[in-house]
Each structure stands twice: as C-alpha cells, then as structure tokens.
Design a protein around this motif. Sequence first.
Motif, PDB file in Angstrom:
ATOM      1  N   UNK A  67       0.865  -0.926  -0.148  1.00 58.27           N
ATOM      2  CA  UNK A  67       0.182  -0.166   0.217  1.00 58.27           C
ATOM      3  C   UNK A  67       1.619   1.078   0.111  1.00 58.27           C
ATOM      4  N   UNK A  68       1.003   2.083  -0.859  1.00 53.34           N
ATOM      5  CA  UNK A  68       1.500   3.281  -0.760  1.00 53.34           C
ATOM      6  C   UNK A  68       1.605   4.160   0.542  1.00 53.34           C
ATOM      7  N   UNK A  69       2.217   4.964   0.664  1.00 56.03           N
ATOM      8  CA  UNK A  69       2.415   5.995   1.508  1.00 56.03           C
ATOM      9  C   UNK A  69       1.856   6.645   1.385  1.00 56.03           C
ATOM     10  N   UNK A  70       0.910   7.988   2.623  1.00 55.11           N
ATOM     11  CA  UNK A  70       0.702   9.174   2.037  1.00 55.11           C
ATOM     12  C   UNK A  70       1.669   9.697   2.994  1.00 55.11           C
ATOM     13  N   UNK A  71       1.812  10.813   1.714  1.00 55.80           N
ATOM     14  CA  UNK A  71       3.016  12.297   2.553  1.00 55.80           C
ATOM     15  C   UNK A  71       2.187  13.227   3.191  1.00 55.80           C
ATOM     16  N   UNK A  72       2.786  13.139   4.461  1.00 60.33           N
ATOM     17  CA  UNK A  72       2.121  14.065   5.865  1.00 60.33           C
ATOM     18  C   UNK A  72       2.734  15.831   5.524  1.00 60.33           C
ATOM     19  N   UNK A  73       3.804  15.731   4.384  1.00 57.13           N
ATOM     20  CA  UNK A  73       3.923  17.315   4.437  1.00 57.13           C
ATOM     21  C   UNK A  73       2.857  17.695   3.901  1.00 57.13           C
ATOM     22  N   UNK A  74       3.137  18.931   3.523  1.00 59.36           N
ATOM     23  CA  UNK A  74       1.807  20.140   2.349  1.00 59.36           C
ATOM     24  C   UNK A  74       0.819  20.425   3.134  1.00 59.36           C
ATOM     25  N   UNK A  75       0.100  20.085   1.883  1.00 61.47           N
ATOM     26  CA  UNK A  75      -1.457  20.503   2.321  1.00 61.47           C
ATOM     27  C   UNK A  75      -2.113  19.282   2.437  1.00 61.47           C
ATOM     28  N   UNK A  76      -2.706  19.161   3.493  1.00 61.15           N
ATOM     29  CA  UNK A  76      -3.735  17.776   4.133  1.00 61.15           C
ATOM     30  C   UNK A  76      -4.333  16.829   2.674  1.00 61.15           C
ATOM     31  N   UNK A  77      -5.121  18.117   2.305  1.00 63.71           N
ATOM     32  CA  UNK A  77      -6.173  17.346   1.023  1.00 63.71           C
ATOM     33  C   UNK A  77      -5.298  16.873   0.132  1.00 63.71           C
ATOM     34  N   UNK A  78      -4.780  18.010  -0.639  1.00 61.03           N
ATOM     35  CA  UNK A  78      -3.621  17.487  -1.810  1.00 61.03           C
ATOM     36  C   UNK A  78      -2.957  16.660  -1.602  1.00 61.03           C
ATOM     37  N   UNK A  79      -2.376  16.415  -0.019  1.00 61.89           N
ATOM     38  CA  UNK A  79      -1.547  14.664   0.174  1.00 61.89           C
ATOM     39  C   UNK A  79      -2.738  13.267  -0.397  1.00 61.89           C
ATOM     40  N   UNK A  80      -3.845  13.826   0.894  1.00 56.07           N
ATOM     41  CA  UNK A  80      -4.854  12.862   0.833  1.00 56.07           C
ATOM     42  C   UNK A  80      -5.286  12.491  -1.210  1.00 56.07           C
ATOM     43  N   UNK A  81      -5.333  12.869  -2.178  1.00 53.55           N
ATOM     44  CA  UNK A  81      -5.730  13.118  -3.182  1.00 53.55           C
ATOM     45  C   UNK A  81      -4.925  12.278  -4.066  1.00 53.55           C
ATOM     46  N   UNK A  82      -3.356  12.809  -3.939  1.00 51.91           N
ATOM     47  CA  UNK A  82      -2.242  11.971  -4.761  1.00 51.91           C
ATOM     48  C   UNK A  82      -2.132  10.847  -4.520  1.00 51.91           C
ATOM     49  N   UNK A  83      -2.479  10.983  -3.063  1.00 51.39           N
ATOM     50  CA  UNK A  83      -2.309   9.039  -2.570  1.00 51.39           C
ATOM     51  C   UNK A  83      -3.319   7.903  -2.646  1.00 51.39           C
ATOM     52  N   UNK A  84      -4.675   8.606  -3.056  1.00 51.86           N
ATOM     53  CA  UNK A  84      -5.603   8.486  -3.435  1.00 51.86           C
ATOM     54  C   UNK A  84      -5.396   7.519  -5.152  1.00 51.86           C
ATOM     55  N   UNK A  85      -4.462   8.829  -5.218  1.00 54.38           N
ATOM     56  CA  UNK A  85      -4.513   8.088  -7.171  1.00 54.38           C
ATOM     57  C   UNK A  85      -3.432   7.346  -6.547  1.00 54.38           C
ATOM     58  N   UNK A  86      -2.215   7.146  -6.154  1.00 47.25           N
ATOM     59  CA  UNK A  86      -1.341   6.281  -6.669  1.00 47.25           C
ATOM     60  C   UNK A  86      -2.131   4.638  -5.914  1.00 47.25           C
ATOM     61  N   UNK A  87      -3.024   5.091  -4.349  1.00 42.48           N
ATOM     62  CA  UNK A  87      -3.500   3.517  -4.084  1.00 42.48           C
ATOM     63  C   UNK A  87      -4.556   3.155  -6.139  1.00 42.48           C
ATOM     64  N   UNK A  88      -5.191   3.728  -6.267  1.00 43.97           N
ATOM     65  CA  UNK A  88      -5.857   3.522  -7.202  1.00 43.97           C
ATOM     66  C   UNK A  88      -4.666   2.759  -8.418  1.00 43.97           C
ATOM     67  N   UNK A  89      -3.429   2.977  -8.319  1.00 42.11           N
ATOM     68  CA  UNK A  89      -2.517   2.405  -9.741  1.00 42.11           C
ATOM     69  C   UNK A  89      -2.554   0.873  -8.988  1.00 42.11           C
ATOM     70  N   UNK A  90      -2.210   0.971  -7.681  1.00 41.86           N
ATOM     71  CA  UNK A  90      -1.300   0.266  -7.369  1.00 41.86           C
ATOM     72  C   UNK A  90      -2.491  -1.393  -6.893  1.00 41.86           C
ATOM     73  N   UNK A  91      -3.571  -1.280  -7.051  1.00 41.06           N
ATOM     74  CA  UNK A  91      -4.696  -1.736  -7.500  1.00 41.06           C
ATOM     75  C   UNK A  91      -5.006  -2.573  -8.516  1.00 41.06           C
ATOM     76  N   UNK A  92      -4.797  -1.489  -9.656  1.00 39.81           N
ATOM     77  CA  UNK A  92      -4.727  -1.833 -10.922  1.00 39.81           C
ATOM     78  C   UNK A  92      -3.928  -2.706 -11.485  1.00 39.81           C
ATOM     79  N   UNK A  93      -2.058  -2.663 -10.714  1.00 37.09           N
ATOM     80  CA  UNK A  93      -0.730  -2.793 -10.901  1.00 37.09           C
ATOM     81  C   UNK A  93      -1.254  -4.392 -10.484  1.00 37.09           C
ATOM     82  N   UNK A  94      -1.943  -4.882  -9.687  1.00 35.31           N
ATOM     83  CA  UNK A  94      -1.894  -6.178  -8.775  1.00 35.31           C
ATOM     84  C   UNK A  94      -2.894  -6.860  -9.625  1.00 35.31           C
ATOM     85  N   UNK A  95      -4.162  -6.439  -9.857  1.00 38.62           N
ATOM     86  CA  UNK A  95      -5.040  -6.908 -10.427  1.00 38.62           C
ATOM     87  C   UNK A  95      -4.902  -7.779 -11.874  1.00 38.62           C
ATOM     88  N   UNK A  96      -3.988  -6.946 -12.469  1.00 42.67           N
ATOM     89  CA  UNK A  96      -3.599  -6.736 -13.782  1.00 42.67           C
ATOM     90  C   UNK A  96      -4.808  -7.375 -14.642  1.00 42.67           C
TER      91      UNK A  96
END
Length: 247
Positions: A67-96
């Motif tokens: 599971x990708x880790x969230x960047x705790x620095x910077x703007x909270x909501x922007x960090x969450x958005x980037x984190x969710x994007x990374x998780x979605x990519x991880x789901x797709x890669x794992x599912x094949x």
Amino acid sequence: MRELVLIGIGTGNPDHLTLQGAEAIRSADLILVPRKGADKADLADLRRDICARVLGGDDARIVEFDLPKRDAGGDYLEGVEAWHDAIACAWVAAAGREAQRVALLVWGDPALYDSSLRIAARLSPPPRITVVPGITALQALCAAHAIPLNEIGAPFLVTTGRRLREEGWPDCADTLVVMLDGGCAFQALDPAGVTIWWGAYLGMAEEATVSGPLSEAGPRIVETRAAARARHGWIMDIYLLRRASGG
C-alpha cells in the motif's frame, strides 16, 4: 477488471464476516490484500485468515500488494488526493489484466470513514462497483461496552479527532463518536459532565476498553493507548463521548 467488490469485514473478528461477504469472496476471481509494512503485518494476516476460512486451502486467488504511503507534509487534502491516486494505480497493477471480478477486503464498512469508494471512482475504465456492508467500529464499540449509541430520540455526530481538537464540541449533538484520532483529542475538552467509552482492537484478541467520567477515564485511556501502541506497533481505536443534555 470488470467488477470491483468492496467487502466489509468488520473490526477484526472473523466471525463478523457476513454470509453475503463470504459468498462474495468465493465468487471473486482475485482477492487483493494490502500490505501496510512490517509493523502492521497482522492486518494482512487477518485478511488471509478470513479468506482461508472461506476458501479452505485455495489461496491461489489471493494477491498481496504494498500500500502506498501518504506524504504527511504539505497541504492535507492535496496529500490525500495524491495518495488516493497512487492507491488506485496499485490496485490496477495488482489485479493485472486477466481477473474480471476483483475483491478487496475492507476494514469495518466501506461507507464509514473509509476511502475505498472514493479510490474506486478513480479507476479507468470504471468497473462496476459492488459493496458488501460490514460491521463498523462504531457498532463494535457499543457492543463491547453494552451501551446504546444514541439517547432516546436524540441525534449523534460522528467526527474525527482533528475536527474535535480544532473546533471543539459541536452544538448539534450531546453524543459524539470520534474516529481517526491519533492524539487523544478528548484531552482538549472540559471534562465536566462528560462520559467516555473507548475501545481499541475491537473484535480482536487484543481488544482493550476503558470507560467512565472523562476526568477519571481520560488519563487511563492515554496510558493504555500508549502502552498498546508500543506493544503492537500500531493501534486502531474509537471512542464515544456523551455529555449531560444541554451541556
């Protein structure tokens, strides 16, 4: 991936898995299990145990991913958005490319303070989303303490530790359920007339609960929480606060 099934698995007790959830696991082509680091390995182990109960020795359909880790620095909501994007990519890669019906085991319920549905909305092309509800930490907390969630005919509010710390007790309800609190935000409240019911690792063998007047139970919760986190390397907890009506 034509269909993504989000299966609520409760708060740690394999018996909390519903019959609908078990059938969803059996019917999935692939089951994704997130790894959250060595200090939270038992969370992945629990998901695998649940699958083992349902599937027997057939674990060929289980795929673990980091599971990708969230960047705790910077703007909270922007960090969450980037984190969710990374998780979605991880789901797709794992599912094949081959699996058509992919399942994810979601702690608690996918609709309450969980971002799985928001992350699923980022998938492209968008699969069909099926949600299997699960027992929430809120329900498990009330069951552990054998208390009703609400007063007769009265509202309650579910909020976060950050909101409670920054904004104080909202005027709209005398009962609060606080989630995602890593800093014991109840310490910032005036404890007069307030009762607290706290629980950690609800539904698991490690379950711990404390309750009582906030002035007395608060310090015990802080101490118990710190010791449990040090012992296990992680903690998931929740608490309910109730003040005298009109407080």
